[in-house]
Design an enzyme around this catalytic site. Structure first.
Site, PDB file in Angstrom:
ATOM      1  N   PRO A 101      -8.458 -26.493  -0.847  1.00  0.00           N
ATOM      2  CA  PRO A 101      -8.751 -27.234   0.384  1.00  0.00           C
ATOM      3  C   PRO A 101     -10.265 -27.366   0.555  1.00  0.00           C
ATOM      4  O   PRO A 101     -11.010 -26.464   0.136  1.00  0.00           O
ATOM      5  CB  PRO A 101      -8.149 -26.345   1.482  1.00  0.00           C
ATOM      6  CG  PRO A 101      -8.045 -24.983   0.879  1.00  0.00           C
ATOM      7  CD  PRO A 101      -7.929 -25.154  -0.614  1.00  0.00           C
ATOM      8  N   ALA A 104     -13.115 -24.962   3.563  1.00  0.00           N
ATOM      9  CA  ALA A 104     -12.278 -23.827   3.944  1.00  0.00           C
ATOM     10  C   ALA A 104     -12.811 -22.511   3.383  1.00  0.00           C
ATOM     11  O   ALA A 104     -12.158 -21.481   3.493  1.00  0.00           O
ATOM     12  CB  ALA A 104     -10.850 -24.067   3.480  1.00  0.00           C
ATOM     13  N   GLY A 105     -13.959 -22.540   2.716  1.00  0.00           N
ATOM     14  CA  GLY A 105     -14.550 -21.297   2.224  1.00  0.00           C
ATOM     15  C   GLY A 105     -14.014 -20.845   0.874  1.00  0.00           C
ATOM     16  O   GLY A 105     -14.259 -19.724   0.453  1.00  0.00           O
ATOM     17  N   LEU A 106     -13.284 -21.713   0.173  1.00  0.00           N
ATOM     18  CA  LEU A 106     -12.760 -21.317  -1.144  1.00  0.00           C
ATOM     19  C   LEU A 106     -13.597 -21.870  -2.294  1.00  0.00           C
ATOM     20  O   LEU A 106     -13.213 -21.757  -3.452  1.00  0.00           O
ATOM     21  CB  LEU A 106     -11.291 -21.749  -1.301  1.00  0.00           C
ATOM     22  CG  LEU A 106     -10.283 -21.003  -0.423  1.00  0.00           C
ATOM     23  CD1 LEU A 106      -8.860 -21.423  -0.750  1.00  0.00           C
ATOM     24  CD2 LEU A 106     -10.404 -19.500  -0.600  1.00  0.00           C
ATOM     25  N   GLY A 107     -14.707 -22.487  -1.960  1.00  0.00           N
ATOM     26  CA  GLY A 107     -15.641 -22.926  -3.002  1.00  0.00           C
ATOM     27  C   GLY A 107     -15.283 -24.267  -3.626  1.00  0.00           C
ATOM     28  O   GLY A 107     -15.558 -24.489  -4.812  1.00  0.00           O
ATOM     29  N   SER A 108     -14.694 -25.163  -2.847  1.00  0.00           N
ATOM     30  CA  SER A 108     -14.251 -26.429  -3.448  1.00  0.00           C
ATOM     31  C   SER A 108     -15.416 -27.238  -4.035  1.00  0.00           C
ATOM     32  O   SER A 108     -15.283 -27.814  -5.120  1.00  0.00           O
ATOM     33  CB  SER A 108     -13.446 -27.279  -2.462  1.00  0.00           C
ATOM     34  OG  SER A 108     -14.293 -27.791  -1.483  1.00  0.00           O
ATOM     35  N   SER A 109     -16.574 -27.230  -3.384  1.00  0.00           N
ATOM     36  CA  SER A 109     -17.681 -28.033  -3.921  1.00  0.00           C
ATOM     37  C   SER A 109     -18.184 -27.441  -5.238  1.00  0.00           C
ATOM     38  O   SER A 109     -18.414 -28.165  -6.220  1.00  0.00           O
ATOM     39  CB  SER A 109     -18.823 -28.141  -2.906  1.00  0.00           C
ATOM     40  OG  SER A 109     -19.270 -26.856  -2.530  1.00  0.00           O
ATOM     41  N   ALA A 110     -18.317 -26.115  -5.305  1.00  0.00           N
ATOM     42  CA  ALA A 110     -18.800 -25.488  -6.548  1.00  0.00           C
ATOM     43  C   ALA A 110     -17.762 -25.629  -7.659  1.00  0.00           C
ATOM     44  O   ALA A 110     -18.110 -25.860  -8.828  1.00  0.00           O
ATOM     45  CB  ALA A 110     -19.120 -24.021  -6.300  1.00  0.00           C
ATOM     46  N   ASP A 152     -21.526 -18.921  -4.790  1.00  0.00           N
ATOM     47  CA  ASP A 152     -20.290 -19.672  -5.103  1.00  0.00           C
ATOM     48  C   ASP A 152     -20.309 -20.200  -6.535  1.00  0.00           C
ATOM     49  O   ASP A 152     -19.375 -19.986  -7.308  1.00  0.00           O
ATOM     50  CB  ASP A 152     -20.135 -20.882  -4.152  1.00  0.00           C
ATOM     51  CG  ASP A 152     -19.618 -20.485  -2.796  1.00  0.00           C
ATOM     52  OD1 ASP A 152     -19.727 -19.287  -2.447  1.00  0.00           O
ATOM     53  OD2 ASP A 152     -19.119 -21.362  -2.070  1.00  0.00           O
TER      54      ASP A 152
END
Ligand code: PMV
Length: 318
Positions: A101, A104-110, A152
């Site tokens: 997602p 949401a803090g799960l590192g999607s951009s990295a 990240d």
């Protein structure tokens, strides 16, 4: 040229977020239940000479030239080409699919940056070493987050539990015991850059108070590292909950995250805290494997829109 396919995991921050921006240590863990996959397919006979980018998760389907020059995907392509001293990308289609997602803090951009950098360098015949992937992914993180610490992109590139201090050589952590975590999504979208900026403003207004928060978090992160290496999970859990209390006092939590942390603790978690930028996004709960399903259900009943159970194997990955 055959199709190239590369992927990258997600991540969670176990402890030390925000303080890490001010030079304090933090610990991050890779999360393999979610991932970004990037496929690159050569299109030498395409009628247009422009590369097509298809990323359904962010509603993107257009030629690279239609993206603004500073767009993270366009910048990634430019930085990979510059590193290889190649002046153009052979016509191709870039497909990016992610189960992470966004915001949401799960590192999607990295995760997107790492998968794309790996796929592009492989497509161009020069797969990059992790150090180069990490360096370019950090440049892309700056576009997304302003002044990121680099945690990240590093944990996502190297896919190992990480003890991280900004601008210092990083260390992989050896876990004595396999960790079971529940990652629960508050369903509230939150922009890390905005929360980081808010913390900076508070720090400037009340430097002593905020410095004391960062010092407390530093002590917590150092203790967690120690307890992880010793395999004292109960103690790790208690420090995680303490970390949440400090983050709450710093103003980076929200009612929903606090409710989820309480629900996890009431239903038997060893510890729980928000994870990442805060004011929304995800929280984590450290649990015994046998109680993971019950606690995940309790989190859903308390309003989590998603709860993933993940395990981080002892002794890191690979
Ligand atoms: O929101 P996330 O998971 O990308 O985490 C951000 C962590 C911060 O410490 C708040 C910022 C940073 O750059 O380290």
């Amino acid at each position: 040229m055959p199709a190239i396919s590369c992927s990258a995991p997600g991540k969670v921050i176990l402890c030390g977020e925000h303080a890490v921006v001010y030079g304090k240590p933090a610990i991050a863990l890779p999360v393999f239940n979610v991932k970004t996959k990037c496929n690159i397919i050569a299109r030498p006979s395409a009628s247009t000479d422009e590369t097509l980018v298809v990323a359904p998760n962010i509603g993107l389907k257009c030629h690279v030239g239609c993206l603004v020059e500073t767009h993270p995907i366009r910048t990634t392509i430019r930085l990979v080409l510059e590193h290889l001293k190649i002046d153009h990308l052979p016509v191709c289609e870039i497909q990016i699919h992610s189960t992470l997602p966004t915001a949401a803090g799960l590192g999607s951009s990295a995760s997107t940056a790492v998968a794309l950098i790996r796929a592009l360098s492989t497509f161009l015949g020069h797969p990059f070493e992790n150090e180069v992937v990490n360096q370019i992914a950090f440049e892309i993180e700056k576009i997304h987050h302003g002044t990121p610490s680099g945690i990240d992109n590093t944990v996502i590139t190297f896919e190992k539990p990480l003890f991280f201090i900004k601008d210092a050589p990083f260390e992989f952590l050896s876990l004595r015991e396999t960790l079971t975590l529940i990652i629960a999504d508050s369903g509230i979208k939150s922009t890390t850059a905005k929360v980081v900026q808010q913390v900076r403003e508070h720090y400037e207004q009340e430097p002593h108070r905020y410095q004391a928060f960062f010092d407390q978090i530093e002590e917590i992160s150092l203790s967690i590292k120690n307890e992880l290496e010793l395999g004292n999970q109960k103690s790790v859990g208690e420090y995680l909950t303490k970390n949440h209390t400090v983050l709450k006092e710093m103003g980076v939590s929200c009612n929903k995250l606090d409710r989820l942390v309480s629900a996890a603790l009431k239903s038997g978690a060893m510890g729980a805290k928000l994870s990442g930028g805060g004011q929304g996004g995800n929280m984590i709960a450290m649990v015994e494997p046998e109680s993971a399903n019950t606690i995940a259900d309790a989190l859903r009943s308390a309003g989590a829109v998603n709860a993933i159970i993940t395990q981080i194997p002892a002794q890191g990955i690979g």
